[in-house]
Design a protein around this motif. Structure first.
Motif, PDB file in Angstrom:
ATOM      1  N   ARG A   1     -34.679  29.098  11.540  1.00 48.08           N
ATOM      2  CA  ARG A   1     -33.939  29.390  12.777  1.00 48.08           C
ATOM      3  C   ARG A   1     -34.865  29.990  13.822  1.00 48.08           C
ATOM      4  NH1 ARG A   1     -29.634  31.349   9.349  1.00 48.08           N
ATOM      5  NH2 ARG A   1     -30.402  33.439   9.715  1.00 48.08           N
ATOM      6  N   ILE A   2     -35.720  30.901  13.404  1.00 47.21           N
ATOM      7  CA  ILE A   2     -36.671  31.520  14.338  1.00 47.21           C
ATOM      8  C   ILE A   2     -37.601  30.458  14.899  1.00 47.21           C
ATOM      9  CG2 ILE A   2     -38.629  33.105  14.521  1.00 47.21           C
ATOM     10  CD1 ILE A   2     -37.102  34.901  12.492  1.00 47.21           C
ATOM     11  N   SER A   3     -38.085  29.586  14.035  1.00 48.42           N
ATOM     12  CA  SER A   3     -38.970  28.509  14.477  1.00 48.42           C
ATOM     13  C   SER A   3     -38.252  27.575  15.447  1.00 48.42           C
ATOM     14  CB  SER A   3     -39.476  27.734  13.266  1.00 48.42           C
ATOM     15  OG  SER A   3     -40.318  26.692  13.685  1.00 48.42           O
ATOM     16  N   ASP A   4     -36.994  27.245  15.148  1.00 48.39           N
ATOM     17  CA  ASP A   4     -36.212  26.377  16.035  1.00 48.39           C
ATOM     18  C   ASP A   4     -35.972  27.034  17.390  1.00 48.39           C
ATOM     19  OD1 ASP A   4     -36.110  24.438  14.108  1.00 48.39           O
ATOM     20  OD2 ASP A   4     -34.043  24.886  13.476  1.00 48.39           O
ATOM     21  N   LEU A   5     -35.643  28.340  17.382  1.00 46.22           N
ATOM     22  CA  LEU A   5     -35.429  29.063  18.638  1.00 46.22           C
ATOM     23  C   LEU A   5     -36.708  29.096  19.464  1.00 46.22           C
ATOM     24  CD1 LEU A   5     -33.243  32.057  17.414  1.00 46.22           C
ATOM     25  CD2 LEU A   5     -32.547  30.244  18.984  1.00 46.22           C
ATOM     26  N   SER A   6     -37.823  29.364  18.808  1.00 48.49           N
ATOM     27  CA  SER A   6     -39.110  29.411  19.490  1.00 48.49           C
ATOM     28  C   SER A   6     -39.438  28.059  20.104  1.00 48.49           C
ATOM     29  CB  SER A   6     -40.199  29.827  18.504  1.00 48.49           C
ATOM     30  OG  SER A   6     -41.461  29.732  19.093  1.00 48.49           O
ATOM     31  N   SER A   7     -39.209  27.017  19.346  1.00 47.05           N
ATOM     32  CA  SER A   7     -39.477  25.664  19.828  1.00 47.05           C
ATOM     33  C   SER A   7     -38.585  25.331  21.022  1.00 47.05           C
ATOM     34  CB  SER A   7     -39.256  24.665  18.699  1.00 47.05           C
ATOM     35  OG  SER A   7     -39.522  23.361  19.146  1.00 47.05           O
TER      36      SER A   7
ATOM     37  N   ILE B   1     -37.206  27.459  23.195  1.00 46.40           N
ATOM     38  CA  ILE B   1     -37.664  28.229  24.360  1.00 46.40           C
ATOM     39  C   ILE B   1     -38.891  27.571  24.974  1.00 46.40           C
ATOM     40  CG2 ILE B   1     -38.717  30.420  25.068  1.00 46.40           C
ATOM     41  CD1 ILE B   1     -36.809  31.778  23.026  1.00 46.40           C
ATOM     42  N   TYR B   2     -39.815  27.132  24.122  1.00 49.46           N
ATOM     43  CA  TYR B   2     -41.023  26.471  24.607  1.00 49.46           C
ATOM     44  C   TYR B   2     -40.669  25.161  25.318  1.00 49.46           C
ATOM     45  CZ  TYR B   2     -45.673  24.438  24.659  1.00 49.46           C
ATOM     46  OH  TYR B   2     -46.845  23.872  25.058  1.00 49.46           O
TER      47      TYR B   2
ATOM     48  N   ARG C   1     -48.459  31.180  23.747  1.00 49.52           N
ATOM     49  CA  ARG C   1     -49.010  30.919  22.420  1.00 49.52           C
ATOM     50  C   ARG C   1     -49.920  32.057  21.986  1.00 49.52           C
ATOM     51  NH1 ARG C   1     -52.330  25.672  20.714  1.00 49.52           N
ATOM     52  NH2 ARG C   1     -52.286  26.030  18.493  1.00 49.52           N
ATOM     53  N   VAL C   2     -49.983  32.275  20.686  1.00 56.47           N
ATOM     54  CA  VAL C   2     -50.975  33.166  20.079  1.00 56.47           C
ATOM     55  C   VAL C   2     -51.855  32.277  19.214  1.00 56.47           C
ATOM     56  CG1 VAL C   2     -51.389  35.118  18.557  1.00 56.47           C
ATOM     57  CG2 VAL C   2     -49.425  35.146  20.096  1.00 56.47           C
ATOM     58  N   ILE C   3     -53.148  32.308  19.493  1.00 59.85           N
ATOM     59  CA  ILE C   3     -54.080  31.404  18.835  1.00 59.85           C
ATOM     60  C   ILE C   3     -55.095  32.203  18.025  1.00 59.85           C
ATOM     61  CG2 ILE C   3     -55.803  29.590  19.212  1.00 59.85           C
ATOM     62  CD1 ILE C   3     -54.418  29.281  22.035  1.00 59.85           C
TER      63      ILE C   3
ATOM     64  N   ASN D   1     -50.253  21.117  27.418  1.00 59.20           N
ATOM     65  CA  ASN D   1     -49.071  20.921  26.567  1.00 59.20           C
ATOM     66  C   ASN D   1     -47.806  21.446  27.235  1.00 59.20           C
ATOM     67  OD1 ASN D   1     -50.640  19.734  24.611  1.00 59.20           O
ATOM     68  ND2 ASN D   1     -50.813  21.571  23.360  1.00 59.20           N
ATOM     69  N   ALA D   2     -47.944  22.485  28.051  1.00 58.61           N
ATOM     70  CA  ALA D   2     -46.785  23.068  28.735  1.00 58.61           C
ATOM     71  C   ALA D   2     -46.497  22.386  30.076  1.00 58.61           C
ATOM     72  CB  ALA D   2     -46.999  24.562  28.949  1.00 58.61           C
TER      73      ALA D   2
END
Length: 164
Positions: free
Chosen positions: A10-16, A18-19, A67-69, A90-91
């Motif tokens: 869910r966190i990954s989906d939310l982050s995606s 928002i991006y 992003r954090v790289i 990418n953005a």
């Protein structure tokens, strides 16, 4: 461990999401600036955090962590510049909309051969390059012999930032 998987997804989906929203809105941006923070985590890996602040024609401002790289090995200005270019592309952000950059003062970002200099080579000479306000105050306090006041501020910041 599997009980954490749905939450992580869910966190990954939310982050995606928002991006993706940011990338969609990038088509309407008039200008943007980035803030870069290079820090070392507890595993001795350099982490490059890229934040973006954008404004549209209606002067609506939005700020997001892009992003954090993780930068393995010796992080160089060229590596960071390539990462910044990739993240921008990418953005959907272009250099013609680029207004400025704020850094934490890391040598690989600010020195004459650093990332800020690479921006000039890219033809982004009109962009404003700023040093982080907290770091500016710290430098100023040393010149003005105001260490007693800034030491409290620096201790508070370092306490809240385990990587500092």
């Amino acid at each position: 461990m599997s009980s954490f998987l749905p939450t992580a997804e869910r966190i990954s989906d939310l982050s995606s999401d928002i991006y993706d929203q940011l990338c969609e809105k990038a088509k309407c941006f008039s200008a943007y600036s980035v803030a870069l923070d290079e820090t070392i985590d507890i595993t001795d890996t350099t982490q490059l955090a890229i934040y973006v602040r954008v404004v549209n024609d209606n002067f609506e401002v939005m700020e997001r962590l892009l992003r954090v790289i993780p930068m393995h090995g010796q992080s160089t200005a060229q590596q960071m510049f390539c990462q910044l270019c990739e993240v921008n592309n990418n953005a959907g952000l272009t250099w013609r909309m680029f207004a400025g950059i704020t850094t934490n003062g890391a040598p690989s970002i600010t020195e004459k051969n650093g990332l800020v200099a690479k921006l000039g080579e890219e033809g982004v000479e009109e962009a404003i390059a700023l040093h982080c306000i907290i770091h500016q105050q710290s430098i100023c306090s040393k010149c003005l012999k105001f260490d007693n006041g800034m030491s409290v501020v620096v201790k508070c910041i370092n306490k809240s930032d385990p990587g500092a």
